[in-house]
Design a protein around this motif. Structure first.
Motif, PDB file in Angstrom:
ATOM      1  N   MET A 252       6.872  36.339   7.320  1.00  0.00           N
ATOM      2  CA  MET A 252       6.903  35.355   8.408  1.00  0.00           C
ATOM      3  C   MET A 252       8.069  35.731   9.323  1.00  0.00           C
ATOM      4  SD  MET A 252       5.615  31.645   7.161  1.00  0.00           S
ATOM      5  CE  MET A 252       7.215  30.942   7.008  1.00  0.00           C
ATOM      6  N   HIS A 253       7.806  35.605  10.629  1.00  0.00           N
ATOM      7  CA  HIS A 253       8.817  35.915  11.636  1.00  0.00           C
ATOM      8  C   HIS A 253       8.781  34.843  12.723  1.00  0.00           C
ATOM      9  CE1 HIS A 253       9.330  40.256  10.401  1.00  0.00           C
ATOM     10  NE2 HIS A 253       8.144  40.013   9.882  1.00  0.00           N
ATOM     11  N   LEU A 254       9.865  34.793  13.502  1.00  0.00           N
ATOM     12  CA  LEU A 254       9.880  34.026  14.749  1.00  0.00           C
ATOM     13  C   LEU A 254      10.044  35.050  15.862  1.00  0.00           C
ATOM     14  CD1 LEU A 254      12.078  31.061  13.510  1.00  0.00           C
ATOM     15  CD2 LEU A 254       9.682  30.921  14.248  1.00  0.00           C
ATOM     16  N   GLU A 255       9.069  35.080  16.766  1.00  0.00           N
ATOM     17  CA  GLU A 255       9.061  36.125  17.796  1.00  0.00           C
ATOM     18  C   GLU A 255       9.479  35.537  19.142  1.00  0.00           C
ATOM     19  OE1 GLU A 255       5.777  39.165  17.947  1.00  0.00           O
ATOM     20  OE2 GLU A 255       5.433  38.154  19.874  1.00  0.00           O
ATOM     21  N   SER A 256      10.428  36.176  19.775  1.00  0.00           N
ATOM     22  CA  SER A 256      10.926  35.690  21.070  1.00  0.00           C
ATOM     23  C   SER A 256       9.852  35.885  22.143  1.00  0.00           C
ATOM     24  CB  SER A 256      12.197  36.465  21.448  1.00  0.00           C
ATOM     25  OG  SER A 256      12.664  36.017  22.691  1.00  0.00           O
ATOM     26  N   ARG A 257       9.572  34.813  22.898  1.00  0.00           N
ATOM     27  CA  ARG A 257       8.534  34.890  23.930  1.00  0.00           C
ATOM     28  C   ARG A 257       9.048  35.558  25.197  1.00  0.00           C
ATOM     29  NH1 ARG A 257       4.129  31.445  22.676  1.00  0.00           N
ATOM     30  NH2 ARG A 257       4.602  29.860  21.131  1.00  0.00           N
ATOM     31  N   SER A 258      10.395  35.732  25.318  1.00  0.00           N
ATOM     32  CA  SER A 258      10.960  36.314  26.542  1.00  0.00           C
ATOM     33  C   SER A 258      12.312  36.943  26.217  1.00  0.00           C
ATOM     34  CB  SER A 258      11.169  35.204  27.590  1.00  0.00           C
ATOM     35  OG  SER A 258      12.040  34.231  27.030  1.00  0.00           O
ATOM     36  N   ASP A 259      12.884  37.664  27.184  1.00  0.00           N
ATOM     37  CA  ASP A 259      14.283  38.087  27.040  1.00  0.00           C
ATOM     38  C   ASP A 259      15.120  36.817  27.118  1.00  0.00           C
ATOM     39  OD1 ASP A 259      13.541  40.731  27.017  1.00  0.00           O
ATOM     40  OD2 ASP A 259      13.996  41.083  29.137  1.00  0.00           O
ATOM     41  N   GLN A 260      16.024  36.629  26.189  1.00  0.00           N
ATOM     42  CA  GLN A 260      16.839  35.410  26.225  1.00  0.00           C
ATOM     43  C   GLN A 260      18.139  35.602  25.463  1.00  0.00           C
ATOM     44  OE1 GLN A 260      15.258  32.071  23.853  1.00  0.00           O
ATOM     45  NE2 GLN A 260      13.588  33.391  23.178  1.00  0.00           N
ATOM     46  N   VAL A 261      19.111  34.756  25.783  1.00  0.00           N
ATOM     47  CA  VAL A 261      20.394  34.777  25.072  1.00  0.00           C
ATOM     48  C   VAL A 261      20.556  33.408  24.423  1.00  0.00           C
ATOM     49  CG1 VAL A 261      22.892  35.072  25.257  1.00  0.00           C
ATOM     50  CG2 VAL A 261      21.368  36.380  26.765  1.00  0.00           C
ATOM     51  N   VAL A 262      20.909  33.421  23.125  1.00  0.00           N
ATOM     52  CA  VAL A 262      21.067  32.174  22.374  1.00  0.00           C
ATOM     53  C   VAL A 262      22.488  32.132  21.851  1.00  0.00           C
ATOM     54  CG1 VAL A 262      20.286  30.942  20.313  1.00  0.00           C
ATOM     55  CG2 VAL A 262      18.638  32.207  21.696  1.00  0.00           C
ATOM     56  N   SER A 263      23.085  30.948  21.816  1.00  0.00           N
ATOM     57  CA  SER A 263      24.425  30.898  21.213  1.00  0.00           C
ATOM     58  C   SER A 263      24.403  30.012  19.970  1.00  0.00           C
ATOM     59  CB  SER A 263      25.474  30.462  22.239  1.00  0.00           C
ATOM     60  OG  SER A 263      25.509  29.075  22.324  1.00  0.00           O
ATOM     61  N   VAL A 264      25.188  30.464  18.962  1.00  0.00           N
ATOM     62  CA  VAL A 264      25.357  29.704  17.716  1.00  0.00           C
ATOM     63  C   VAL A 264      26.839  29.717  17.389  1.00  0.00           C
ATOM     64  CG1 VAL A 264      24.817  29.576  15.241  1.00  0.00           C
ATOM     65  CG2 VAL A 264      23.065  30.378  16.852  1.00  0.00           C
ATOM     66  N   ALA A 265      27.417  28.530  17.251  1.00  0.00           N
ATOM     67  CA  ALA A 265      28.842  28.377  16.931  1.00  0.00           C
ATOM     68  C   ALA A 265      29.705  29.231  17.866  1.00  0.00           C
ATOM     69  CB  ALA A 265      29.095  28.763  15.469  1.00  0.00           C
ATOM     70  N   GLY A 266      29.336  29.227  19.132  1.00  0.00           N
ATOM     71  CA  GLY A 266      30.136  29.939  20.134  1.00  0.00           C
ATOM     72  C   GLY A 266      29.867  31.434  20.202  1.00  0.00           C
ATOM     73  N   ARG A 267      28.998  31.978  19.348  1.00  0.00           N
ATOM     74  CA  ARG A 267      28.650  33.410  19.425  1.00  0.00           C
ATOM     75  C   ARG A 267      27.321  33.574  20.137  1.00  0.00           C
ATOM     76  NH1 ARG A 267      30.117  36.390  14.493  1.00  0.00           N
ATOM     77  NH2 ARG A 267      28.528  37.869  15.208  1.00  0.00           N
ATOM     78  N   ARG A 268      27.220  34.638  20.972  1.00  0.00           N
ATOM     79  CA  ARG A 268      25.988  34.842  21.746  1.00  0.00           C
ATOM     80  C   ARG A 268      25.123  35.959  21.139  1.00  0.00           C
ATOM     81  NH1 ARG A 268      26.086  33.467  27.223  1.00  0.00           N
ATOM     82  NH2 ARG A 268      25.638  35.590  27.914  1.00  0.00           N
ATOM     83  N   PHE A 269      23.819  35.724  21.116  1.00  0.00           N
ATOM     84  CA  PHE A 269      22.895  36.714  20.541  1.00  0.00           C
ATOM     85  C   PHE A 269      21.749  36.945  21.528  1.00  0.00           C
ATOM     86  CE2 PHE A 269      24.977  34.481  17.101  1.00  0.00           C
ATOM     87  CZ  PHE A 269      25.484  35.539  16.351  1.00  0.00           C
ATOM     88  N   CYS A 270      21.479  38.236  21.797  1.00  0.00           N
ATOM     89  CA  CYS A 270      20.400  38.567  22.732  1.00  0.00           C
ATOM     90  C   CYS A 270      19.105  38.820  21.986  1.00  0.00           C
ATOM     91  CB  CYS A 270      20.738  39.851  23.498  1.00  0.00           C
ATOM     92  SG  CYS A 270      22.222  39.675  24.481  1.00  0.00           S
TER      93      CYS A 270
END
Ligand code: AVI
Length: 319
Positions: A252-270
């Protein structure tokens, strides 16, 4: 007995979750362990999955238990102490408990102290002749088995639900090896495993028409947002589930529908469009491969019970 509800343990749990999520989002490919699905909402969604028409494992295992509980109980012998790691609500275990001859006690082990106490109370009311001794612990980290009032003749570890399937093969072998000291010298292991079968049946079980499994998968992002200060937009990800024939596992996976940047606890993930976050593997065994895994973990295969279609198996081992 230790409980999981003290503030220190809750904090320790939260910081392990944070460390694992940050490491998993920094890895290539991105991956987060399936054990993090199970917050209150995730557990409720999993309960719904178990009732879905496509999700055959729960009802198939239950049917095998109902058909053969007498034989299984005879194989475990009189006055057995039944230990169930990751017991949850002990739903299917009732079938076996009812069939056991003068059981010494039942020891359900679960990480959620609250859930455990609740189901222990229900069990005591339903089966007053059985001493229920719940242990609130992470069963993968080891735990002490409480002493029952009635002296057991044997310990038996019951590990149903195909939970073993969510462990990588090496970790699965280590887990089964870890059950050896728990069961003791003449103990038994009764293991529920999902078997390899038609690929369409497998894939539908993990991508149901109502989208409950998709919700279960996406709930991981909701949990990260709530507990770790993330800003995932769950609608920006798609649930993907497929069977990898070579590895014998559903992924099982979660697939990104677009280019995006997400932040968790102040860290950014592309995330790039189409990039996947691996959230679960569910290994499917054959009767031979489960016997071989048990053997590699120091167990001797005794016998297996299966359903008419050969979709699921309960495998019995001795030291
Ligand atoms: C808990 N475990 C055995 C389930 C499985 O089938 O691997 C978890 C699950 N994931 C999606 N559906 C059910």
């Amino acid at each position: 007995m230790a409980t999981m509800s003290t503030p220190r343990r809750v904090e320790a749990g939260a910081s392990a979750f944070l460390a694992d999520v940050l490491a998993g989002l920094s890895a290539t490919p991105k991956a987060i362990a399936a054990k993090y699905f199970y917050d209150a909402n995730g557990s409720a969604l999993f309960d719904r999955i178990c009732t879905l028409p496509e999700y055959y494992p729960t009802r198939t295992e239950r049917a095998i238990l109902e058909a053969h509980a007498g034989e299984m109980a005879a194989a475990l012998g009189a006055r057995a102490l039944l230990i169930e790691p990751g017991a949850g609500s002990s739903e299917k275990t009732r079938v076996l408990l009812r069939a056991l001859e003068e059981p010494a006690a039942y020891v359900p082990v679960d990480i959620s102290a609250e859930h455990l106490e609740h189901s222990a109370q229900a069990l005591r009311a339903e089966l007053p002749h059985i001493e229920v001794l719940p242990v609130a612990a992470d069963f993968t980290a080891g735990f002490a088995v409480p002493r029952p009032q009635r002296q057991p003749l044997r310990r038996a570890v019951f590990f149903p639900g195909s939970t073993l399937g969510n462990f990588e093969p090496d970790a699965a072998r280590r887990l089964l090896a870890g059950f050896r000291p728990l069961a003791g010298r003449d103990g038994r292991l009764l293991l529920g495993v999902d078997l390899q079968k038609d690929i369409d049946v497998l894939e539908r079980a993990y991508d149901d028409a109502q989208g409950v499994t998709a919700q279960f998968n996406l709930n991981l992002l909701v949990r990260i947002n709530r507990e770790l200060g993330g800003n995932f937009d769950p609608a920006a990800f798609r649930h993907v589930a497929f069977y990898d024939r070579e590895r014998g596992r559903i992924e099982m996976h979660l697939e990104s529908r677009s280019d995006q940047v997400v932040s968790v606890a102040g860290r950014r993930f592309c995330f790039r469009a189409g990039e996947r976050l691996h959230t679960e593997s569910s290994y499917k065994y054959t009767p031979d491969s489960i016997a071989a895994l048990g053997t590699a973990a120091g167990w001797r295969p005794l016998r297996q019970w299966t359903d008419d279609r050969g979709w699921f198996a309960l495998a019995l081992f001795a030291p």
